[in-house]
Design an enzyme around this catalytic site. Sequence first.
Site, PDB file in Angstrom:
ATOM      1  N   ASP A 211       0.856  -1.182   0.000  1.00 47.07           N
ATOM      2  CA  ASP A 211       0.000   0.000   0.000  1.00 47.07           C
ATOM      3  C   ASP A 211       0.898   1.239   0.000  1.00 47.07           C
ATOM      4  OD1 ASP A 211       0.933   0.231   2.588  1.00 47.07           O
ATOM      5  OD2 ASP A 211      -0.939  -0.385   3.523  1.00 47.07           O
TER       6      ASP A 211
ATOM      7  N   ASP B  58      -8.058  -7.485   0.566  1.00 47.37           N
ATOM      8  CA  ASP B  58      -7.120  -7.768   1.648  1.00 47.37           C
ATOM      9  C   ASP B  58      -7.776  -7.380   2.963  1.00 47.37           C
ATOM     10  OD1 ASP B  58      -5.696  -5.148   3.052  1.00 47.37           O
ATOM     11  OD2 ASP B  58      -6.586  -4.712   1.108  1.00 47.37           O
TER      12      ASP B  58
ATOM     13  N   CYS C 132     -12.925 -29.127   7.703  1.00 51.27           N
ATOM     14  CA  CYS C 132     -11.739 -28.335   7.411  1.00 51.27           C
ATOM     15  C   CYS C 132     -10.484 -29.195   7.585  1.00 51.27           C
ATOM     16  CB  CYS C 132     -11.678 -27.125   8.344  1.00 51.27           C
ATOM     17  SG  CYS C 132     -10.226 -26.083   8.099  1.00 51.27           S
TER      18      CYS C 132
ATOM     19  N   CYS D 164      -7.304 -27.952   7.816  1.00 49.55           N
ATOM     20  CA  CYS D 164      -6.177 -27.225   8.392  1.00 49.55           C
ATOM     21  C   CYS D 164      -5.673 -27.932   9.652  1.00 49.55           C
ATOM     22  CB  CYS D 164      -6.571 -25.780   8.706  1.00 49.55           C
ATOM     23  SG  CYS D 164      -7.386 -25.571  10.309  1.00 49.55           S
TER      24      CYS D 164
ATOM     25  N   CYS E  98      -7.945 -27.898  12.824  1.00 53.47           N
ATOM     26  CA  CYS E  98      -9.152 -28.729  12.786  1.00 53.47           C
ATOM     27  C   CYS E  98      -8.838 -30.216  12.666  1.00 53.47           C
ATOM     28  CB  CYS E  98     -10.034 -28.298  11.612  1.00 53.47           C
ATOM     29  SG  CYS E  98     -10.721 -26.642  11.786  1.00 53.47           S
TER      30      CYS E  98
ATOM     31  N   HIS F 150      -6.038 -21.576  10.741  1.00 57.21           N
ATOM     32  CA  HIS F 150      -7.399 -21.978  10.372  1.00 57.21           C
ATOM     33  C   HIS F 150      -8.118 -20.860   9.616  1.00 57.21           C
ATOM     34  CE1 HIS F 150     -11.551 -23.227  10.467  1.00 57.21           C
ATOM     35  NE2 HIS F 150     -11.820 -22.012  10.929  1.00 57.21           N
TER      36      HIS F 150
END
Length: 381
Positions: free
Chosen positions: A93, A267, A305, A307, A310, A336
């Site tokens: 940015d 974002d 999930c 990840c 999880c 996660h």
Amino acid sequence: MSTKFSFSVSAVDGQARTGVISTPRGEIRTPAFMPVGTAATVKAMMPESVRATGADILLGNTYHLMLRPGADRIERLGGLHKFMNWPRPILTDSGGFQVMSLSGLRKLTEEGVTFSSHVDGSKHFLSPETSMEIQRKLGSDIVMCFDECPALPATEAEVATSMRMSMRWAQRSRDAFGDRPGHALFGIQQGGVTRELREESAEALRAIGFDGYAIGGLAVGEGQEAMFGVLDYAPGFLPEDKPRYLMGVGKPDDIVGAVVRGVDMMDCVLPSRSGRTGQAWTRRGQVNIKNARHADDPRPLDEHCSCPACSQYSRAYLHHVFRSGEMISGMLLTWHNLHYFQELMAGLRGAIAAGRLGAFVAEFESQRAEGDIEPLTVERG
């Protein structure tokens, strides 16, 4: 791999698009969600872990990096990609938003902004020219124009005055950016929630000519209804053959609504910030892991999930490490959340490509409406 910056749309469903942004450092699948690496790191995550969630690109903050460790130092050490061990695309940015929101004491003129560092109080100056120079030293693949973000609430006249100065700054940013093959410069549309000002801003940006176009000045407290109201028309003022980037968004339902309205990139610090404060985002909505209901729960956050949080840990464990102040809590919950956000983006891309975005959105909304799984009732002896 591409030697230049380009964007191609492969499928359209309503206003929504899916495609690819090609850069010398790799491809960015759109719609894309960019995790925020404020100080050259996505907090609580290793770069390879961020990549494992599905992220194609990260965002770095010019304001924070110019203050600490400094753009000159990063340039001496080989640029931001090498410095933070992220070889893929990076967007920086311009520093404008942080100057307006963090620096407290600042002086704004046509030339630029003089401000005091929130770190040590030292005086600094940012202008379109200095922002372009700092971002060149960082070596980012996508550079943002320097603009002013008016503090809300503001009158329409104040928003108009600010927007027109941002458009003059956009021209100065373009001139200062120069010719940098393989690197892209994005203009930023401003204009608050006023259609005519948004259109005027877009016309000014198109006349200058940019590699991509951002929609700025939203997600700053105006509420989702007002934001979607702007997104119903604002993307349509921007060139169809260039990426459209909605800055600072957002929650999963904000993301879905933005994609439906033609946004290609987003974002937000939300997945990582939430992860550090015990908030998990799941397909069934938000889960507050600090709540006592999770203390004896052997089930995962989300059984669907994959990840690490999880697939390898229980709600009870996640509750325990959060309440104990253990670092692994922020690490697991951030992983996660980033995994869920990237899974959502992959789902949106697939649905647009298959022409079934409406069905995908309906399923997304119905799952969220169900809310979290019912608490377990634990019998105590």
